[in-house]
Enzyme design. Structure first.
Site, PDB file in Angstrom:
ATOM      1  N   SER A 156       0.778  -1.294   0.105  1.00 30.46           N
ATOM      2  CA  SER A 156       0.029  -0.327  -0.337  1.00 30.46           C
ATOM      3  C   SER A 156       0.760   1.200  -0.251  1.00 30.46           C
ATOM      4  O   SER A 156       0.719   2.616   0.040  1.00 30.46           O
ATOM      5  CB  SER A 156      -1.022   0.161   1.002  1.00 30.46           C
TER       6      SER A 156
ATOM      7  N   LYS B 220       0.452   4.151   6.858  1.00 29.58           N
ATOM      8  CA  LYS B 220       0.139   5.039   5.939  1.00 29.58           C
ATOM      9  C   LYS B 220       0.716   6.360   6.019  1.00 29.58           C
ATOM     10  O   LYS B 220       1.512   6.695   7.222  1.00 29.58           O
ATOM     11  CB  LYS B 220      -1.014   4.723   6.119  1.00 29.58           C
TER      12      LYS B 220
END
Length: 195
Positions: A53, A101
């Protein structure tokens, strides 16, 4: 002639010196272990990245160091890469307990995506950390309106915008879930990077 201690007093018998030596080494080992536990619990921790990700910034298999102390001293900032506890409403990562993230939206801001760009408080933002041409979609309410980020919450996105389950899936995350800021990729050496 018998061996003398440094201060001029007679030295201890060999068996007593051996016991003291073992005791001293045991003390050193115990203190080192305690220091390691304290550092890991409160200052730095190592994490392994099992998903893509954050590609290309962080690759699958990278090992990174997270600074757990910095956010006790200053605020979370735009663009920081953070590790946080998986939100309870994240349906995509059953066996993963932590996520990594990038912070894009801060408490009190509004965030929205339009024509592949991210807007904060109505203005397009620069994202120099993304490869050229990357587009971002899906940041809006069910009615298509901008999202207001609540107090003490953060909107996070993966750099691999087309393949990242992030705040577009589970919403803004509470600050209480944040473990710390990624400061270093240390393994493999070919990916070494200090943030």
């Amino acid at each position: 002639m018998s061996e003398q201690a440094v201060d001029g007093a007679p030295s201890e018998p060999k068996s007593a010196r051996k016991r003291h030596g073992l005791r001293n080494w045991l003390i050193v080992v115990v203190v080192a272990l305690m220091a390691a536990v304290i550092v890991r619990s409160y200052v730095f921790e190592s994490f392994f990245v099992p998903s893509g990700s954050m590609i290309p910034t962080i690759e699958i298999g990278d090992h990174m160091i997270v600074d757990k102390l910095s956010y006790h001293l200053h605020r979370v900032g735009f663009g920081n890469i953070i590790v946080f506890h998986k939100p309870a409403n994240d349906p995509t990562t059953a066996n993963i307990h932590y996520l990594v993230k990038r912070v894009i939206g801060l408490p009190g801001q509004t965030i929205w995506s339009h024509n592949g760009k991210v807007y904060i408080n109505g203005k397009p933002i620069a994202e120099p950390f993304l490869p050229k041409g990357v587009q971002t979609h899906g940041i809006h309410t069910a009615t298509g309106a901008p999202i207001h980020i609540p107090k003490n919450e953060y909107y996070v996105l993966g750099d691999n915008r087309g393949n990242s389950a992030d705040s577009r899936v589970f919403g803004a995350i509470p600050g209480s879930l944040i473990v710390g800021r990624v400061i270093l990729i240390y393994w493999p050496l070919s990916h070494w990077h200090y943030f």
